[in-house]
Design a protein around this motif. Structure first.
Motif, PDB file in Angstrom:
ATOM      1  N   UNK A  59       0.836  -1.206   0.000  1.00  0.00           N
ATOM      2  CA  UNK A  59       0.000   0.000   0.000  1.00  0.00           C
ATOM      3  C   UNK A  59       0.872   1.258   0.000  1.00  0.00           C
ATOM      4  N   UNK A  60       1.900   1.276   0.848  1.00  0.00           N
ATOM      5  CA  UNK A  60       2.779   2.451   0.944  1.00  0.00           C
ATOM      6  C   UNK A  60       3.517   2.669  -0.373  1.00  0.00           C
ATOM      7  N   UNK A  61       3.921   1.570  -1.008  1.00  0.00           N
ATOM      8  CA  UNK A  61       4.636   1.648  -2.288  1.00  0.00           C
ATOM      9  C   UNK A  61       3.760   2.347  -3.333  1.00  0.00           C
ATOM     10  N   UNK A  62       2.452   1.966  -3.348  1.00  0.00           N
ATOM     11  CA  UNK A  62       1.532   2.545  -4.339  1.00  0.00           C
ATOM     12  C   UNK A  62       1.166   3.989  -3.964  1.00  0.00           C
ATOM     13  N   UNK A  63       0.824   4.214  -2.694  1.00  0.00           N
ATOM     14  CA  UNK A  63       0.360   5.546  -2.260  1.00  0.00           C
ATOM     15  C   UNK A  63       1.417   6.609  -2.482  1.00  0.00           C
ATOM     16  N   UNK A  64       2.680   6.239  -2.283  1.00  0.00           N
ATOM     17  CA  UNK A  64       3.746   7.247  -2.372  1.00  0.00           C
ATOM     18  C   UNK A  64       4.479   7.195  -3.709  1.00  0.00           C
ATOM     19  N   UNK A  65       3.855   6.471  -4.665  1.00  0.00           N
ATOM     20  CA  UNK A  65       4.373   6.430  -6.049  1.00  0.00           C
ATOM     21  C   UNK A  65       5.885   6.200  -6.110  1.00  0.00           C
ATOM     22  N   UNK A  66       6.309   5.219  -5.303  1.00  0.00           N
ATOM     23  CA  UNK A  66       7.737   4.879  -5.299  1.00  0.00           C
ATOM     24  C   UNK A  66       8.027   4.038  -6.541  1.00  0.00           C
ATOM     25  N   UNK A  67       9.196   4.230  -7.135  1.00  0.00           N
ATOM     26  CA  UNK A  67       9.553   3.538  -8.385  1.00  0.00           C
ATOM     27  C   UNK A  67       9.514   2.021  -8.250  1.00  0.00           C
ATOM     28  N   UNK A  68       9.034   1.343  -9.277  1.00  0.00           N
ATOM     29  CA  UNK A  68       8.952  -0.116  -9.221  1.00  0.00           C
ATOM     30  C   UNK A  68       9.839  -0.780 -10.285  1.00  0.00           C
ATOM     31  N   UNK A  69      10.793  -0.002 -10.798  1.00  0.00           N
ATOM     32  CA  UNK A  69      11.797  -0.577 -11.704  1.00  0.00           C
ATOM     33  C   UNK A  69      13.007  -0.932 -10.866  1.00  0.00           C
ATOM     34  N   UNK A  70      13.544  -2.152 -11.022  1.00  0.00           N
ATOM     35  CA  UNK A  70      14.794  -2.515 -10.353  1.00  0.00           C
ATOM     36  C   UNK A  70      14.673  -2.411  -8.824  1.00  0.00           C
ATOM     37  N   UNK A  71      13.787  -3.259  -8.281  1.00  0.00           N
ATOM     38  CA  UNK A  71      13.508  -3.244  -6.843  1.00  0.00           C
ATOM     39  C   UNK A  71      14.225  -4.416  -6.172  1.00  0.00           C
ATOM     40  N   UNK A  72      14.779  -4.167  -4.978  1.00  0.00           N
ATOM     41  CA  UNK A  72      15.329  -5.244  -4.146  1.00  0.00           C
ATOM     42  C   UNK A  72      14.391  -5.416  -2.945  1.00  0.00           C
ATOM     43  N   UNK A  73      13.994  -6.670  -2.662  1.00  0.00           N
ATOM     44  CA  UNK A  73      13.076  -6.932  -1.547  1.00  0.00           C
ATOM     45  C   UNK A  73      13.800  -7.848  -0.554  1.00  0.00           C
TER      46      UNK A  73
END
Ligand code: SAM
Length: 325
Positions: A10-24
């Motif tokens: 939810x936080x990732x979507x709400x704050x429009x954080x980049x979703x290219x090249x993500x480390x989890x």
């Protein structure tokens, strides 16, 4: 689904954080996550991440514009994870972590906020997700202290090496000590240790029974298995393995202190699944040596599996069960 994961997404979507090249870090699958690089030391979750199309890494290297982190249970592991995230952040990158309120989310948010300014915080599903960036500087001295928390440590008055986050990292488990005290000296042939952790029971078995020809350690936590490699020597095989999926071999004896927790919650079925797998992997006349919390209903389950069992020792908290096929 893990509510901390829901809050993180939810936080990732709400704050429009980049979703290219993500480390989890501490990755778990979620349908709304992009294809990403995942670090997950627990085999059942690592298998689930792989099935979901994530790219698993054994040890995260390189730098990523977005780093996500779901921490485990221990404080040291969480703070060391923050330091690991910082090491993996590309310039100007964003780091988001999430955890349950009951796991100390407010306290950890404050700790991270003391190192670098917080960008945002999202509260939902009784969890909190919070984000920072490395556009602002991080306090180098605290980061160094956090990094040190992930280093191997020795259990006082022993030579056993452990690591924060693994089962019983600071002391030998009292249940395992009870089993060690009642483990026979007559084990021989092929032995398996299920949920072997950092290797305590295997090292006791090898010390007590000179006729063991080989011992196989099966453990879900890659970090614990790395410690076991330092703690157990001889004719030993180390398997990063989800025991509930079955064993690749059969054994004369199986020793175990079965888990009965999954993440934060109690799961007696996990312990029973260990017994089921052990019963299937025992040779005829093979024996099973178990320690468990006294209230766990393992004897009935062993009966259902066709094994004869008896309790051979008990204290105020644990019982040692001997079973044979
Ligand atoms: C109660 S601890 C015992 C550890 C060790 N035998 C000892 O005596 O210190 C149970 C162990 O089972 C591991 N475990 C949990 N689920 C597992 C699974 N599905 N497959 C293999 N190991 C698992 C845990 O990581 C933990 O190390």
């Amino acid at each position: 689904m893990n509510p901390a994961l829901e809050t993180l997404v939810l936080a990732l979507a709400e704050h429009r954080v980049g979703t290219q090249n993500v480390l989890f870090l501490g990755a778990e699958p979620h349908p709304d996550l992009p294809t990403l690089t995942a670090w997950q030391p627990l085999k059942p979750l690592a298998n689930a991440c792989e099935r979901a199309g994530m790219v698993l890494t054994e040890y995260p290297t390189g730098q990523f514009p977005t780093v996500l982190f779901l921490p485990g249970k221990s404080k040291e592991e969480t703070l060391a994870g923050f330091a690991m995230a910082h090491r993996c952040l590309a310039e100007g990158g964003v780091f988001i972590t999430a955890m349950a309120n009951t796991a100390g989310a407010a306290r950890f948010e404050k700790e991270l906020g003391n190192v670098t300014p917080l960008l945002f915080s999202v509260s939902k599903h009784k969890c909190r997700a919070f984000g920072v960036s490395n556009k602002s500087p991080w306090d180098g001295q605290i980061l160094e202290e956090w990094q040190k928390l992930a280093e191997p440590q020795t259990i006082p008055e022993t030579s056993f090496v452990t690591q924060p986050g693994v089962f019983s990292a600071k002391h030998i488990d009292p249940g395992s000590l009870l089993l060690a005290a009642h483990m026979p000296v007559s084990l021989r042939g092929n032995v398996a240790d299920l949920g072997a952790g950092w290797g305590f029971l295997s090292s006791v078995a090898l010390e007590k029974s000179p006729n063991i020809s080989q011992i196989d350690l099966f453990e879900a936590d890659a970090r614990a298995l790395d410690c076991a490699r330092k703690n157990v020597s001889g004719n030993v095989n180390f398997h990063w393995h989800d025991v509930t999926t079955g064993l690749p071999d059969v054994y004369d004896h199986i020793i175990m202190n079965p888990p009965f927790h999954t993440a934060q919650s109690k799961d007696v079925d996990l312990g029973k699944a260990f017994l089921t797998v052990a019963a299937a992997a025992l040779k005829r006349n093979g024996t099973l040596h178990i320690v468990a919390n006294r209230q766990l209903p393992y004897e009935a389950h062993l009966r259902e599996l066709g094994l004869r069992s008896r309790s051979i020792a008990e204290d105020h908290a644990y019982k040692v069960i001997f079973a044979s096929k």
